[in-house]
Enzyme design. Structure first.
Site, PDB file in Angstrom:
ATOM      1  N   ARG A 286      15.068 -14.541   1.254  1.00 22.58           N
ATOM      2  CA  ARG A 286      14.497 -13.381   0.558  1.00 22.58           C
ATOM      3  C   ARG A 286      14.982 -12.067   1.158  1.00 22.58           C
ATOM      4  NH1 ARG A 286       8.462 -13.735   0.514  1.00 22.58           N
ATOM      5  NH2 ARG A 286       8.639 -11.929  -0.841  1.00 22.58           N
TER       6      ARG A 286
ATOM      7  N   GLN B 210       2.896  -2.265  -2.591  1.00 25.66           N
ATOM      8  CA  GLN B 210       2.620  -3.582  -2.009  1.00 25.66           C
ATOM      9  C   GLN B 210       3.936  -4.281  -1.680  1.00 25.66           C
ATOM     10  OE1 GLN B 210      -0.761  -5.568  -4.506  1.00 25.66           O
ATOM     11  NE2 GLN B 210       0.190  -4.025  -5.791  1.00 25.66           N
TER      12      GLN B 210
ATOM     13  N   HIS C 220       1.847  -3.875   2.609  1.00 25.84           N
ATOM     14  CA  HIS C 220       2.059  -5.266   3.033  1.00 25.84           C
ATOM     15  C   HIS C 220       3.270  -5.422   3.947  1.00 25.84           C
ATOM     16  CE1 HIS C 220      -0.425  -6.713  -0.713  1.00 25.84           C
ATOM     17  NE2 HIS C 220      -1.188  -6.271   0.267  1.00 25.84           N
TER      18      HIS C 220
ATOM     19  N   CYS D 136       7.218  -9.807  17.136  1.00 27.18           N
ATOM     20  CA  CYS D 136       7.019 -11.112  17.755  1.00 27.18           C
ATOM     21  C   CYS D 136       5.684 -11.673  17.298  1.00 27.18           C
ATOM     22  CB  CYS D 136       7.143 -11.046  19.266  1.00 27.18           C
ATOM     23  SG  CYS D 136       5.900 -10.028  20.050  1.00 27.18           S
TER      24      CYS D 136
ATOM     25  N   CYS E  33       9.982 -10.468  24.758  1.00 22.85           N
ATOM     26  CA  CYS E  33       9.103 -11.451  25.403  1.00 22.85           C
ATOM     27  C   CYS E  33       9.509 -12.907  25.166  1.00 22.85           C
ATOM     28  CB  CYS E  33       7.654 -11.247  24.950  1.00 22.85           C
ATOM     29  SG  CYS E  33       7.391 -11.638  23.217  1.00 22.85           S
TER      30      CYS E  33
ATOM     31  N   GLY F 111       3.641  -2.379 -12.360  1.00 23.90           N
ATOM     32  CA  GLY F 111       4.128  -3.706 -12.005  1.00 23.90           C
ATOM     33  C   GLY F 111       3.325  -4.480 -10.994  1.00 23.90           C
ATOM     34  N   THR F 112       1.999  -4.439 -11.150  1.00 25.78           N
ATOM     35  CA  THR F 112       1.184  -5.310 -10.283  1.00 25.78           C
ATOM     36  C   THR F 112       0.176  -6.067 -11.135  1.00 25.78           C
ATOM     37  OG1 THR F 112      -0.317  -5.430  -8.379  1.00 25.78           O
ATOM     38  CG2 THR F 112      -0.389  -3.388  -9.660  1.00 25.78           C
TER      39      THR F 112
ATOM     40  N   GLU G 163       2.792  -6.848 -19.432  1.00 25.91           N
ATOM     41  CA  GLU G 163       1.629  -7.677 -19.796  1.00 25.91           C
ATOM     42  C   GLU G 163       0.360  -6.978 -19.346  1.00 25.91           C
ATOM     43  OE1 GLU G 163       2.116 -10.453 -21.377  1.00 25.91           O
ATOM     44  OE2 GLU G 163       4.301 -10.534 -21.074  1.00 25.91           O
TER      45      GLU G 163
HETATM   46  C1  BJW Z   1       6.626  -5.904 -14.495  1.00 27.87           C
HETATM   47  C2  BJW Z   1       7.930  -6.162 -14.805  1.00 27.87           C
HETATM   48  C3  BJW Z   1       8.726  -5.054 -15.000  1.00 27.87           C
HETATM   49  C4  BJW Z   1       6.931  -8.099 -14.551  1.00 27.87           C
HETATM   50  N1  BJW Z   1       8.190  -3.856 -14.867  1.00 27.87           N
HETATM   51  N2  BJW Z   1       6.035  -4.750 -14.345  1.00 27.87           N
HETATM   52  C5  BJW Z   1     -11.085 -14.354  -2.602  1.00 27.87           C
HETATM   53  C6  BJW Z   1     -10.648 -15.632  -2.198  1.00 27.87           C
HETATM   54  C7  BJW Z   1      -9.699 -15.808  -1.199  1.00 27.87           C
HETATM   55  C8  BJW Z   1      -9.178 -14.715  -0.563  1.00 27.87           C
HETATM   56  C9  BJW Z   1      -9.613 -13.482  -0.982  1.00 27.87           C
HETATM   57  C10 BJW Z   1     -10.552 -13.283  -1.948  1.00 27.87           C
HETATM   58  N3  BJW Z   1     -10.759 -11.955  -2.132  1.00 27.87           N
HETATM   59  C11 BJW Z   1      -9.958 -11.312  -1.298  1.00 27.87           C
HETATM   60  C12 BJW Z   1      -9.265 -12.232  -0.586  1.00 27.87           C
HETATM   61  C13 BJW Z   1      -8.295 -11.995   0.420  1.00 27.87           C
HETATM   62  C14 BJW Z   1      -6.867 -11.988  -0.060  1.00 27.87           C
HETATM   63  C15 BJW Z   1      -6.746 -11.896  -1.570  1.00 27.87           C
HETATM   64  O1  BJW Z   1      -6.765 -10.829  -2.161  1.00 27.87           O
HETATM   65  N4  BJW Z   1      -6.598 -13.044  -2.237  1.00 27.87           N
HETATM   66  C16 BJW Z   1      -6.572 -13.085  -3.703  1.00 27.87           C
HETATM   67  C17 BJW Z   1      -5.191 -13.538  -4.173  1.00 27.87           C
HETATM   68  C18 BJW Z   1      -7.661 -13.985  -4.165  1.00 27.87           C
HETATM   69  N5  BJW Z   1      -6.292 -10.839   0.591  1.00 27.87           N
HETATM   70  C19 BJW Z   1      -5.799 -10.919   1.810  1.00 27.87           C
HETATM   71  O2  BJW Z   1      -5.772 -11.966   2.445  1.00 27.87           O
HETATM   72  C20 BJW Z   1      -5.305  -9.617   2.409  1.00 27.87           C
HETATM   73  N6  BJW Z   1      -5.885  -9.437   3.695  1.00 27.87           N
HETATM   74  C21 BJW Z   1      -7.196  -9.288   3.865  1.00 27.87           C
HETATM   75  O3  BJW Z   1      -7.984  -9.257   2.934  1.00 27.87           O
HETATM   76  O4  BJW Z   1      -7.549  -9.163   5.181  1.00 27.87           O
HETATM   77  C22 BJW Z   1      -8.930  -9.126   5.520  1.00 27.87           C
HETATM   78  C23 BJW Z   1      -8.982  -9.016   7.030  1.00 27.87           C
HETATM   79  C24 BJW Z   1      -9.621  -7.929   7.592  1.00 27.87           C
HETATM   80  C25 BJW Z   1      -9.685  -7.833   8.996  1.00 27.87           C
HETATM   81  C26 BJW Z   1      -9.101  -8.804   9.786  1.00 27.87           C
HETATM   82  C27 BJW Z   1      -8.446  -9.886   9.212  1.00 27.87           C
HETATM   83  C28 BJW Z   1      -8.390  -9.987   7.814  1.00 27.87           C
HETATM   84  C29 BJW Z   1      -3.800  -9.699   2.658  1.00 27.87           C
HETATM   85  C30 BJW Z   1      -3.037  -9.866   1.372  1.00 27.87           C
HETATM   86  C31 BJW Z   1      -1.563 -10.060   1.703  1.00 27.87           C
HETATM   87  C32 BJW Z   1      -0.744 -10.334   0.464  1.00 27.87           C
HETATM   88  N7  BJW Z   1       0.528 -10.813   0.862  1.00 27.87           N
HETATM   89  C33 BJW Z   1       1.526 -11.050  -0.163  1.00 27.87           C
HETATM   90  C34 BJW Z   1       2.770 -11.666   0.521  1.00 27.87           C
HETATM   91  C35 BJW Z   1       3.516 -10.620   1.345  1.00 27.87           C
HETATM   92  C36 BJW Z   1       4.661 -11.195   2.065  1.00 27.87           C
HETATM   93  C37 BJW Z   1       5.682 -11.819   1.161  1.00 27.87           C
HETATM   94  O5  BJW Z   1       6.115 -11.253   0.159  1.00 27.87           O
HETATM   95  O6  BJW Z   1       6.105 -12.912   1.479  1.00 27.87           O
HETATM   96  O7  BJW Z   1       1.843  -9.805  -0.811  1.00 27.87           O
HETATM   97  S1  BJW Z   1       0.969 -12.099  -1.489  1.00 27.87           S
HETATM   98  C38 BJW Z   1       1.813 -11.221  -2.751  1.00 27.87           C
HETATM   99  O8  BJW Z   1       0.849 -10.650  -3.675  1.00 27.87           O
HETATM  100  C39 BJW Z   1       2.509 -10.039  -2.068  1.00 27.87           C
HETATM  101  C40 BJW Z   1       2.262  -8.919  -3.038  1.00 27.87           C
HETATM  102  O9  BJW Z   1       2.386  -7.671  -2.409  1.00 27.87           O
HETATM  103  C41 BJW Z   1       0.881  -9.222  -3.548  1.00 27.87           C
HETATM  104  C42 BJW Z   1       0.578  -8.591  -4.891  1.00 27.87           C
HETATM  105  O10 BJW Z   1       1.391  -9.105  -5.898  1.00 27.87           O
HETATM  106  P1  BJW Z   1       1.939  -8.152  -7.058  1.00 27.87           P
HETATM  107  O11 BJW Z   1       2.822  -7.135  -6.465  1.00 27.87           O
HETATM  108  O12 BJW Z   1       0.817  -7.683  -7.886  1.00 27.87           O
HETATM  109  O13 BJW Z   1       2.891  -9.173  -7.868  1.00 27.87           O
HETATM  110  P2  BJW Z   1       2.494 -10.193  -9.022  1.00 27.87           P
HETATM  111  O14 BJW Z   1       3.587 -11.182  -9.121  1.00 27.87           O
HETATM  112  O15 BJW Z   1       1.132 -10.715  -8.850  1.00 27.87           O
HETATM  113  O16 BJW Z   1       2.486  -9.277 -10.331  1.00 27.87           O
HETATM  114  C43 BJW Z   1       3.693  -8.731 -10.853  1.00 27.87           C
HETATM  115  C44 BJW Z   1       3.337  -7.910 -12.070  1.00 27.87           C
HETATM  116  O17 BJW Z   1       4.523  -7.267 -12.516  1.00 27.87           O
HETATM  117  C45 BJW Z   1       2.820  -8.740 -13.250  1.00 27.87           C
HETATM  118  O18 BJW Z   1       1.636  -8.131 -13.755  1.00 27.87           O
HETATM  119  C46 BJW Z   1       3.942  -8.656 -14.283  1.00 27.87           C
HETATM  120  O19 BJW Z   1       3.469  -8.667 -15.637  1.00 27.87           O
HETATM  121  C47 BJW Z   1       4.560  -7.333 -13.928  1.00 27.87           C
HETATM  122  N8  BJW Z   1       5.978  -7.180 -14.317  1.00 27.87           N
HETATM  123  N9  BJW Z   1       8.085  -7.545 -14.843  1.00 27.87           N
HETATM  124  C48 BJW Z   1       6.865  -3.701 -14.552  1.00 27.87           C
HETATM  125  N10 BJW Z   1      10.015  -5.236 -15.308  1.00 27.87           N
END
Ligand code: BJW
Length: 254
Positions: free
Chosen positions: A73, A104, A122, A130, A156, A193-194, A221
């Site tokens: 990636r 994000q 993010h 590390c 480290c 786009g989220t 969407e």
């Molecule tokens: C277009 C297009 C075009 C297509 N033009 N648009 C309930 C249950 C379980 C867990 C939780 C819960 N509620 C909350 C949580 C916690 C969890 C969470 O939210 N989970 C849910 C999924 C349920 N959150 C966390 O764990 C976060 N941390 C946290 O809460 O910490 C608490 C804490 C406090 C103190 C100490 C310790 C902890 C952290 C979240 C981290 C997210 N990480 C990722 C991976 C990053 C690394 C990697 O990439 O490998 O981040 S997951 C992934 O999702 C990534 C993204 O940033 C994030 C959001 O996704 P995004 O950007 O919205 O993408 P898509 O694919 O979902 O959507 C794309 C959109 O684009 C679509 O709508 C399309 O239609 C559109 N599109 N083409 C414009 N051309």
């Protein structure tokens, strides 16, 4: 689209904005060839289990496997170029008094398009730290000579990991604090786009709407942020945003 009354009313709101926040997700980078997460079939999470790749526990369990997935990636991110959507967002800075980008995304493409105030919620996959988190800020060149996968921290000796936020990990405090403050104080939020399902990031448009901002949502969407958005512009960012910005420019000069 330029004649679309929704584009016109979004452009009017933007042209009047004194404090704009642009909040983006993976969709804004899709036209640069970077995969989104949750789209059916093409999204990363349609092909891979996030619990096996995007958690600290998964990394500790299988470091070489997770590293090789990220290696693929970050190669793609380094080879990608900003698309017209990123460039249109960067252009807003030259038209409006205050523009901040809260993203994000971990690909660095907003900065490469020219946006100067970018808050990365993010992290960034071209930065490394590390496993203990004590040593941060490494880039690919810092461990280019190492064959080990994952490479070792030059300070480290711990395994290195990408400096991104995995599920269950806290967002960088300075980034989320500033993003929340800007969202509560902006007069317009442009969301692009989220899917709006990952928290705490997905709470930002609701914070903005509750504080009285006009929320504009650009997405091909309907997404989970529809409830916060006053104006929904359906379509890909690379098409909608250049038209929107052209219309803002007309409002400002016309
Ligand atoms: C277009 C297009 C075009 C297509 N033009 N648009 C309930 C249950 C379980 C867990 C939780 C819960 N509620 C909350 C949580 C916690 C969890 C969470 O939210 N989970 C849910 C999924 C349920 N959150 C966390 O764990 C976060 N941390 C946290 O809460 O910490 C608490 C804490 C406090 C103190 C100490 C310790 C902890 C952290 C979240 C981290 C997210 N990480 C990722 C991976 C990053 C690394 C990697 O990439 O490998 O981040 S997951 C992934 O999702 C990534 C993204 O940033 C994030 C959001 O996704 P995004 O950007 O919205 O993408 P898509 O694919 O979902 O959507 C794309 C959109 O684009 C679509 O709508 C399309 O239609 C559109 N599109 N083409 C414009 N051309």
């Amino acid at each position: 689209m330029a004649q679309d009354p929704r584009v016109q009313s979004a452009a009017r709101a933007l042209a009047r904005s004194r404090r704009l926040v642009v909040f983006t997700g993976a969709g804004v980078s899709k036209e640069s060839g970077i995969a989104t997460f949750r789209e059916p079939e093409t999204g990363l999470w349609a092909q891979y289990d996030p619990m096996e790749l995007a958690t600290y526990e998964a990394y500790v369990r299988r470091p070489a496997f997770v590293w090789s997935w990220y290696e693929h990636r970050f190669g793609a991110a380094a080879a990608a170029a900003p698309n017209p959507g990123h460039r249109a967002i960067a252009e807003l800075e030259h038209l409006l008094p205050r523009v901040s980008v809260v993203t994000q995304n971990i690909d660095g493409l907003h900065q490469r398009a020219g946006s100067s105030d970018v808050i990365e919620l993010h992290g960034n996959m071209l930065r490394f730290k590390c496993l203990s988190g004590r040593h941060t800020g490494f880039v690919l060149d810092d461990f280019a000579g190492q064959d080990e996968k994952p490479p070792r921290c030059p300070d480290c000796g711990d395994p290195l990991r990408p400096d991104v936020v995995w599920f269950g990990e806290a967002l960088p405090a300075d980034a989320i604090d500033r993003a929340q403050a800007l969202s509560a104080a902006c007069d317009v939020m442009l969301v692009v786009g989220t899917s709006g399902v990952v928290y705490p990031a997905a709470g930002l448009p609701f914070l903005a709407a509750e504080a009285g901002a006009t929320v504009i949502d650009v997405n091909p969407e309907r997404d989970a942020l529809a409830a916060a958005a006053e104006i929904f512009l359906r379509g890909p960012g690379g098409e909608v945003l250049p038209q929107l910005v052209a219309s803002v420019r007309e409002h400002l000069t016309g």
